[in-house]
Write a protein that holds these residues in place. Sequence first.
Motif, PDB file in Angstrom:
ATOM      1  N   THR A 183       0.816  -1.212   0.000  1.00  0.00           N
ATOM      2  CA  THR A 183       0.000   0.000   0.000  1.00  0.00           C
ATOM      3  C   THR A 183       0.846   1.257   0.000  1.00  0.00           C
ATOM      4  O   THR A 183       0.352   2.332  -0.293  1.00  0.00           O
ATOM      5  N   LYS A 184       2.140   1.086   0.345  1.00  0.00           N
ATOM      6  CA  LYS A 184       2.969   2.296   0.455  1.00  0.00           C
ATOM      7  C   LYS A 184       4.129   2.251  -0.555  1.00  0.00           C
ATOM      8  O   LYS A 184       5.218   1.805  -0.233  1.00  0.00           O
ATOM      9  N   PRO A 185       3.923   2.673  -1.746  1.00  0.00           N
ATOM     10  CA  PRO A 185       5.005   2.629  -2.739  1.00  0.00           C
ATOM     11  C   PRO A 185       6.079   3.662  -2.429  1.00  0.00           C
ATOM     12  O   PRO A 185       5.808   4.689  -1.846  1.00  0.00           O
ATOM     13  N   LEU A 186       7.288   3.350  -2.801  1.00  0.00           N
ATOM     14  CA  LEU A 186       8.433   4.251  -2.677  1.00  0.00           C
ATOM     15  C   LEU A 186       8.622   4.755  -1.246  1.00  0.00           C
ATOM     16  O   LEU A 186       8.996   5.894  -1.009  1.00  0.00           O
ATOM     17  N   ALA A 187       8.353   3.890  -0.317  1.00  0.00           N
ATOM     18  CA  ALA A 187       8.533   4.310   1.068  1.00  0.00           C
ATOM     19  C   ALA A 187       9.977   4.073   1.487  1.00  0.00           C
ATOM     20  O   ALA A 187      10.665   3.189   0.954  1.00  0.00           O
ATOM     21  N   GLY A 188      10.437   4.855   2.440  1.00  0.00           N
ATOM     22  CA  GLY A 188      11.787   4.674   2.973  1.00  0.00           C
ATOM     23  C   GLY A 188      11.792   3.549   3.995  1.00  0.00           C
ATOM     24  O   GLY A 188      10.762   2.900   4.218  1.00  0.00           O
ATOM     25  N   PRO A 189      12.944   3.302   4.591  1.00  0.00           N
ATOM     26  CA  PRO A 189      13.033   2.226   5.591  1.00  0.00           C
ATOM     27  C   PRO A 189      12.070   2.471   6.745  1.00  0.00           C
ATOM     28  O   PRO A 189      11.928   3.591   7.216  1.00  0.00           O
ATOM     29  N   SER A 190      11.375   1.396   7.176  1.00  0.00           N
ATOM     30  CA  SER A 190      10.454   1.516   8.286  1.00  0.00           C
ATOM     31  C   SER A 190      10.429   0.192   8.999  1.00  0.00           C
ATOM     32  O   SER A 190      11.074  -0.765   8.583  1.00  0.00           O
ATOM     33  N   SER A 191       9.632   0.120  10.043  1.00  0.00           N
ATOM     34  CA  SER A 191       9.612  -1.128  10.805  1.00  0.00           C
ATOM     35  C   SER A 191       8.964  -2.254  10.017  1.00  0.00           C
ATOM     36  O   SER A 191       9.291  -3.415  10.183  1.00  0.00           O
ATOM     37  N   SER A 192       8.051  -1.931   9.140  1.00  0.00           N
ATOM     38  CA  SER A 192       7.412  -3.015   8.392  1.00  0.00           C
ATOM     39  C   SER A 192       8.200  -3.378   7.140  1.00  0.00           C
ATOM     40  O   SER A 192       8.179  -4.516   6.683  1.00  0.00           O
ATOM     41  N   HIS A 193       8.896  -2.397   6.594  1.00  0.00           N
ATOM     42  CA  HIS A 193       9.716  -2.677   5.409  1.00  0.00           C
ATOM     43  C   HIS A 193      11.121  -2.158   5.710  1.00  0.00           C
ATOM     44  O   HIS A 193      11.408  -0.982   5.562  1.00  0.00           O
ATOM     45  N   LEU A 194      12.020  -3.075   6.103  1.00  0.00           N
ATOM     46  CA  LEU A 194      13.310  -2.661   6.644  1.00  0.00           C
ATOM     47  C   LEU A 194      14.153  -1.846   5.682  1.00  0.00           C
ATOM     48  O   LEU A 194      14.957  -1.033   6.094  1.00  0.00           O
TER      49      LEU A 194
END
Lengths: 341, 329, 296
Positions: free
Chosen positions: C67-78
């Motif tokens: 659901t979150k394209p081009l997202a930076g590093p986060s807890s769900s997508h390292l």
Amino acid sequence: MSESLLSIRDLAVDFPARAGVVRAVDHVSLDLAPGERLGLVGESGSGKSVLSRTVMGLTRADSARVSGQVVLDGVPVLELSERRRRDLWGRRVAMVFQDPLNALHPITRIGDQVAEAVRRDPSVSRKDAQARAIELLELVGIPLAAKRARARAGELSGGMRQRVMIAIAMACRPKLLIADEPTTALDVTVQARILDLFDDLCSEFQIGLILVSHDLRVVSNHTDRVAVMYGGRLAEVGPVRSVFSTPMMRYTQALLGAMPTSAGSTQSLPKAIPGLPPNLLNPSPGCRFAPRCEFALEDCRAAAPDLVEVAGEPLRRYACWHPASGPDSSAATSMKSGATR
Amino acid sequence: MSNDPVLELRGGSVSVRSASGPPLELVTDVSLALHREEILGLVGESGCGKSTTARALLGLLPLSAGTLLLHGSPVGQNPQPLRACVQAIFQNPVASFNPKRSLLDSVAEPLRVRGQGNRAERERLALAELDRVGLSEHVSRLRPREVSGGQCQRAAIARATILRPEALICDEPVSALDVSIQAQIIELLAELRRELGIAMLFISHDLSVVAALCDRTAVMYAGRITEQGPTLAIARDARHPYTAILHDCEPADPAGPVVTPRLQMVEASEDVDGRELPGCRFAAVCPRVTGECSTSPPQLEEVGAGHEVACYHPLASGTPEASHPVSVG
Amino acid sequence: MSIDRQTAMAVPAAELIGAGTAAPGASGRRSRWRFTEILSVAWLAILIIAMLVLPTALNLNAQALGTKPLAGPSSSHLLGTDNLGRDLLARALSGAHVSLAIGFGSVAIAAAIGIPIGMTAAYRRGVFSATATFIVDVILAFPGLILALTLSAFIGASFTSVMIAITVPMTPVFVRLAKAQTASVLEREYVEASRVIGTPMAAILRRDVLPNIAESMVSFALVSVGNAILIESGLAFLGLGVPPPQPTWGSMISAGQDYLTNGPQMIIVPGAFLLLTILSLNLLADKFLAEQQVIR
């Protein structure tokens, strides 16, 4: 006292290694007068090659620790930076190496290589350098020098190549030549000629010579003085005939005995020196030769002997607690006879 | 015990193909015989063909002429029978061992190749042989680069003798060693000859080493034997000019007086390989050359008991030589 | 018997110094691992473990559109997401499978075929050697890229086509290297000594030649693995590699071209994996080469 050409004082060269320190040269002091020929004799681990390279200033500061003083023609070599040392090479001191095939460029013509050496003196023009190169090739006894100058190193015989090396060394008229095993790679028949060439050059141009060799016989006929080294230390120094006919230090004596000679009516095997070359890594305190010396006693293992003068022969020095009897040559000879078949 | 030679080369020649032109004959018409308990010295300078001769005796190079005889029977194309009887040690002891294997492993190799015993037995035999040449177990388990040249050469001797060969070819075995170590190896070889009765060929460029150790000596020049005979005869009564020159050029005894050479080789302006000359190969540099010398190669002729020379103008017997030095003033 | 007992261990240092060059302390055993080399091994180990373990451990999915394209590093997508919201770490690890499989696989096959042929050509001079050399020269003259294009035109771009396109040009290089190294070792004195002892040729090749050419072979193999991975990435970048949906580092970089400004992680992530992996392989390759030079 005449000014020495070369004065070495208390020279020590250490190579730091992973397991400790390798003491290649252990507080050596020597002098050389202008025009004098000194033989530097020793086997593996004696330090003779390291000593001669250090005298030239070839030892690199990043691989070795050098202490002591080397004054060459008035110049304190060890205090100079590497750049300044390079100025010395060719002008005041030049080295002739053991293997001319590796020391000469394989493709450049030899005349050009000699001319290149001549042009270390920037005041010489290219044309003059070429002419002088041919003169030098003639000087070292290369026949048809002008024609031979166009040859490449690989086309010449071993003896000829060594003569080219000597020509290169002589190019800028050095005061001191250091020849490191210059004839070891050559045939015996050529060896004699090259050594004679050194003799001629030294006497004609009053050049000092340090002849480094493992072969006592080579040294005995072509030097005035000899310094025998063992385990990084000076074992014995003195006029060459006198040292070899009546050796004082036990190593010199053993070395002479280990040489095969067919003198005498029977064939005699050389008398072997037992053991291995000396351990230079963290050396023990006693005499370096003690482990292999058949005359070694407790005091030999406890402390290293100092260089002392021979009574009545001020030019001779040796380092031995229990030397071979000096003037009594019969004792010395009986050691040399070795095992007869 | 029969005095027939163990290993004999008769009229042997070795040729190699050259890139252009006819094949080059490195060794021509060489006859050598190795007898039990005898050390034969082979002397010559670089390029004279002594190493090539050694390889021919070992069956490593094929002969282009002549025969190689083992116990009197010709060795055919297959050099395998030689392997059990004839072994060798070489000039560079460290290089003659596989750097990745321990000395012990390499010394046991001849046993393994012949499938003798199991691993433990072979190791035991190898250690015994190494002990006989003076190497402890600790040193034997080291690799060649971790030991000195002298120790490696001892191991090489152990490897060569472990199968009790009858002949041993030594190609410049002490040339790369320190003088003090040379004497150790020479002593070892002399012991071996005494204890095992091995026939040896000792190749060297150093006349004085050969003179001290060998019973007979052969001198080689440009692929041919120029003089051959009992060592004392060669040393004291050299008849071929080349032999005399070799003697005189040998640096003299350090304690003795300086020797002036009686004869000198003529220095050629160009390098001439004697093999290219039609007559005597030494003619180009011989101080006693005459026209006759360029016609055809001189043959070996007997001039004394077991002493042969190949020369049209041999030196007269009893010519003063190096053992009675002329001192320089 | 007068032979003196040599019980003391010899000192190679003394002789090395006598020879005029200073290399004290080099006794022939493996030299110590340098820091960079340890890091290299560490990276490769981490990569392999991560690639095998993490996807299940962290429940990663390389294909799931997010659901979150081009997202930076986060807890769900390292490591962030790509333009379709897919998890970049998952994709990179999935791509690692392909890269490492192709890299090590192609080298293994090329070496297994090439080294024996090369060794044999070195000692059996004659028809075999001449033929082998000729074939080697022909293959090497053929540009690998053309081969890849041709293959993909005929059989379609796939894992197999990429493997073939990389392995075929690599094999002759192994042949040549093995032949040259073997020929060099066969000239050495210890091989001559083995012949004199009577060792049969097969044993000489196995015991004398192989262990002594091993180091340079390993060094070359490691570099080749890096090369193979790079070529695979290049092919993928050009669209000739393993086709989607399987992500590969090269295709990820290719896809990320259009998103440089707002989604640089799309290039940085696969690029970093590529860089670190190839660098590690090359540093390790140097270590084997350096070992050879320490022993004089």
